[in-house]
Design a protein around this motif. Sequence first.
Motif, PDB file in Angstrom:
ATOM      1  N   PHE A   9       6.251   6.169  -0.778  1.00 52.14           N
ATOM      2  CA  PHE A   9       7.211   7.001  -1.507  1.00 52.14           C
ATOM      3  C   PHE A   9       6.544   7.684  -2.693  1.00 52.14           C
ATOM      4  O   PHE A   9       6.626   8.904  -2.856  1.00 52.14           O
ATOM      5  CB  PHE A   9       8.393   6.154  -1.977  1.00 52.14           C
ATOM      6  CG  PHE A   9       9.454   6.930  -2.691  1.00 52.14           C
ATOM      7  CD1 PHE A   9      10.415   7.638  -1.982  1.00 52.14           C
ATOM      8  CD2 PHE A   9       9.508   6.953  -4.067  1.00 52.14           C
ATOM      9  CE1 PHE A   9      11.403   8.363  -2.640  1.00 52.14           C
ATOM     10  CE2 PHE A   9      10.495   7.675  -4.736  1.00 52.14           C
ATOM     11  CZ  PHE A   9      11.437   8.379  -4.021  1.00 52.14           C
ATOM     12  N   TYR A  10       5.878   6.911  -3.526  1.00 50.52           N
ATOM     13  CA  TYR A  10       5.303   7.469  -4.757  1.00 50.52           C
ATOM     14  C   TYR A  10       4.062   8.323  -4.501  1.00 50.52           C
ATOM     15  O   TYR A  10       3.853   9.335  -5.169  1.00 50.52           O
ATOM     16  CB  TYR A  10       5.011   6.357  -5.768  1.00 50.52           C
ATOM     17  CG  TYR A  10       6.279   5.868  -6.415  1.00 50.52           C
ATOM     18  CD1 TYR A  10       6.839   6.531  -7.502  1.00 50.52           C
ATOM     19  CD2 TYR A  10       6.969   4.771  -5.908  1.00 50.52           C
ATOM     20  CE1 TYR A  10       8.026   6.113  -8.073  1.00 50.52           C
ATOM     21  CE2 TYR A  10       8.167   4.340  -6.476  1.00 50.52           C
ATOM     22  CZ  TYR A  10       8.682   5.017  -7.554  1.00 50.52           C
ATOM     23  OH  TYR A  10       9.874   4.618  -8.106  1.00 50.52           O
ATOM     24  N   VAL A  11       3.243   7.944  -3.539  1.00 43.35           N
ATOM     25  CA  VAL A  11       2.005   8.679  -3.273  1.00 43.35           C
ATOM     26  C   VAL A  11       2.247   9.828  -2.293  1.00 43.35           C
ATOM     27  O   VAL A  11       1.939  10.987  -2.594  1.00 43.35           O
ATOM     28  CB  VAL A  11       0.902   7.725  -2.771  1.00 43.35           C
ATOM     29  CG1 VAL A  11      -0.340   8.489  -2.345  1.00 43.35           C
ATOM     30  CG2 VAL A  11       0.557   6.706  -3.857  1.00 43.35           C
ATOM     31  N   ASP A  12       2.799   9.520  -1.129  1.00 46.00           N
ATOM     32  CA  ASP A  12       2.946  10.541  -0.092  1.00 46.00           C
ATOM     33  C   ASP A  12       4.055  11.543  -0.408  1.00 46.00           C
ATOM     34  O   ASP A  12       3.900  12.733  -0.161  1.00 46.00           O
ATOM     35  CB  ASP A  12       3.202   9.891   1.269  1.00 46.00           C
ATOM     36  CG  ASP A  12       2.059   8.993   1.706  1.00 46.00           C
ATOM     37  OD1 ASP A  12       0.928   9.166   1.211  1.00 46.00           O
ATOM     38  OD2 ASP A  12       2.299   8.099   2.541  1.00 46.00           O
ATOM     39  N   LEU A  13       5.175  11.082  -0.958  1.00 49.60           N
ATOM     40  CA  LEU A  13       6.289  11.986  -1.222  1.00 49.60           C
ATOM     41  C   LEU A  13       6.212  12.621  -2.608  1.00 49.60           C
ATOM     42  O   LEU A  13       6.310  13.837  -2.755  1.00 49.60           O
ATOM     43  CB  LEU A  13       7.628  11.253  -1.060  1.00 49.60           C
ATOM     44  CG  LEU A  13       8.877  12.102  -1.288  1.00 49.60           C
ATOM     45  CD1 LEU A  13       8.917  13.296  -0.341  1.00 49.60           C
ATOM     46  CD2 LEU A  13      10.122  11.265  -1.129  1.00 49.60           C
ATOM     47  N   LEU A  14       6.031  11.803  -3.646  1.00 47.32           N
ATOM     48  CA  LEU A  14       6.018  12.342  -5.007  1.00 47.32           C
ATOM     49  C   LEU A  14       4.664  12.890  -5.428  1.00 47.32           C
ATOM     50  O   LEU A  14       4.558  13.571  -6.448  1.00 47.32           O
ATOM     51  CB  LEU A  14       6.481  11.283  -6.007  1.00 47.32           C
ATOM     52  CG  LEU A  14       7.917  10.772  -5.835  1.00 47.32           C
ATOM     53  CD1 LEU A  14       8.277   9.821  -6.973  1.00 47.32           C
ATOM     54  CD2 LEU A  14       8.922  11.906  -5.748  1.00 47.32           C
ATOM     55  N   GLY A  15       3.605  12.576  -4.692  1.00 48.06           N
ATOM     56  CA  GLY A  15       2.281  13.123  -4.996  1.00 48.06           C
ATOM     57  C   GLY A  15       1.502  12.367  -6.054  1.00 48.06           C
ATOM     58  O   GLY A  15       0.534  12.895  -6.603  1.00 48.06           O
ATOM     59  N   PHE A  16       1.904  11.128  -6.349  1.00 41.95           N
ATOM     60  CA  PHE A  16       1.163  10.319  -7.309  1.00 41.95           C
ATOM     61  C   PHE A  16      -0.199   9.937  -6.712  1.00 41.95           C
ATOM     62  O   PHE A  16      -0.398   9.979  -5.508  1.00 41.95           O
ATOM     63  CB  PHE A  16       1.919   9.025  -7.629  1.00 41.95           C
ATOM     64  CG  PHE A  16       3.121   9.189  -8.523  1.00 41.95           C
ATOM     65  CD1 PHE A  16       3.788  10.394  -8.674  1.00 41.95           C
ATOM     66  CD2 PHE A  16       3.608   8.105  -9.213  1.00 41.95           C
ATOM     67  CE1 PHE A  16       4.897  10.522  -9.489  1.00 41.95           C
ATOM     68  CE2 PHE A  16       4.718   8.211 -10.044  1.00 41.95           C
ATOM     69  CZ  PHE A  16       5.362   9.421 -10.184  1.00 41.95           C
ATOM     70  N   GLU A  17      -1.118   9.544  -7.576  1.00 37.47           N
ATOM     71  CA  GLU A  17      -2.424   9.038  -7.155  1.00 37.47           C
ATOM     72  C   GLU A  17      -2.440   7.517  -7.257  1.00 37.47           C
ATOM     73  O   GLU A  17      -1.791   6.955  -8.144  1.00 37.47           O
ATOM     74  CB  GLU A  17      -3.526   9.587  -8.054  1.00 37.47           C
ATOM     75  CG  GLU A  17      -3.678  11.085  -7.991  1.00 37.47           C
ATOM     76  CD  GLU A  17      -4.772  11.574  -8.932  1.00 37.47           C
ATOM     77  OE1 GLU A  17      -5.555  12.422  -8.483  1.00 37.47           O
ATOM     78  OE2 GLU A  17      -4.839  11.127 -10.085  1.00 37.47           O
ATOM     79  N   VAL A  18      -3.187   6.878  -6.397  1.00 36.07           N
ATOM     80  CA  VAL A  18      -3.391   5.434  -6.494  1.00 36.07           C
ATOM     81  C   VAL A  18      -4.514   5.201  -7.490  1.00 36.07           C
ATOM     82  O   VAL A  18      -5.636   5.687  -7.307  1.00 36.07           O
ATOM     83  CB  VAL A  18      -3.757   4.815  -5.127  1.00 36.07           C
ATOM     84  CG1 VAL A  18      -4.083   3.336  -5.280  1.00 36.07           C
ATOM     85  CG2 VAL A  18      -2.627   5.022  -4.131  1.00 36.07           C
ATOM     86  N   LEU A  19      -4.230   4.491  -8.565  1.00 30.13           N
ATOM     87  CA  LEU A  19      -5.242   4.163  -9.561  1.00 30.13           C
ATOM     88  C   LEU A  19      -5.919   2.847  -9.236  1.00 30.13           C
ATOM     89  O   LEU A  19      -7.102   2.664  -9.501  1.00 30.13           O
ATOM     90  CB  LEU A  19      -4.621   4.083 -10.954  1.00 30.13           C
ATOM     91  CG  LEU A  19      -3.907   5.341 -11.444  1.00 30.13           C
ATOM     92  CD1 LEU A  19      -3.361   5.128 -12.846  1.00 30.13           C
ATOM     93  CD2 LEU A  19      -4.835   6.543 -11.400  1.00 30.13           C
ATOM     94  N   MET A  20      -5.139   1.915  -8.683  1.00 29.85           N
ATOM     95  CA  MET A  20      -5.698   0.624  -8.295  1.00 29.85           C
ATOM     96  C   MET A  20      -4.819   0.023  -7.206  1.00 29.85           C
ATOM     97  O   MET A  20      -3.601   0.079  -7.278  1.00 29.85           O
ATOM     98  CB  MET A  20      -5.766  -0.332  -9.488  1.00 29.85           C
ATOM     99  CG  MET A  20      -6.465  -1.657  -9.143  1.00 29.85           C
ATOM    100  SD  MET A  20      -6.580  -2.782 -10.549  1.00 29.85           S
ATOM    101  CE  MET A  20      -7.733  -1.907 -11.568  1.00 29.85           C
ATOM    102  N   ASP A  21      -5.453  -0.531  -6.203  1.00 25.31           N
ATOM    103  CA  ASP A  21      -4.761  -1.252  -5.135  1.00 25.31           C
ATOM    104  C   ASP A  21      -5.672  -2.407  -4.767  1.00 25.31           C
ATOM    105  O   ASP A  21      -6.625  -2.246  -4.022  1.00 25.31           O
ATOM    106  CB  ASP A  21      -4.508  -0.333  -3.948  1.00 25.31           C
ATOM    107  CG  ASP A  21      -3.609  -0.972  -2.897  1.00 25.31           C
ATOM    108  OD1 ASP A  21      -3.328  -2.185  -2.992  1.00 25.31           O
ATOM    109  OD2 ASP A  21      -3.182  -0.247  -1.974  1.00 25.31           O
TER     110      ASP A  21
END
Length: 125
Positions: free
Chosen positions: A22-34
């Motif tokens: 939701f946050y990455v694919d839809l809203l366009g956020f970046e993953v900072l840490m996983d």
Amino acid sequence: MNITHAKIVTLPVVDQDRAKAFYVDLLGFEVLMDQEMGPMRWLQVAPKGAQTSFTLATSAMGAFTPGHAQGIVLETADVDAACTSLRQAGVEVEGPADYPWARQATFKDPDGNGLVLSTSAAANS
């Protein structure tokens, strides 16, 4: 005191992979840490270039109840276009509406956390 900004906001979620999509694919956020950290996973996302990031946290990380985070404001240059994108992805959006301070719309993430899309009033003039 010399506080400059909020660094991390915790968003309680049930399923980190669903929240990440939701946050990455839809809203366009970046993953900072996983990263796996023992029995838990630290998943941190943010809008590109933002000073404040979001940790998508499950109950394994503490006493978090999904859906309890409300009123988190996300700034956008075009709230109407953002609303259209969200609706096309199947997200229920309320608004947008004009207020003296901004043009805003509200929606919820898959876990019920309440988010506000906002474009400053100056941008609407």
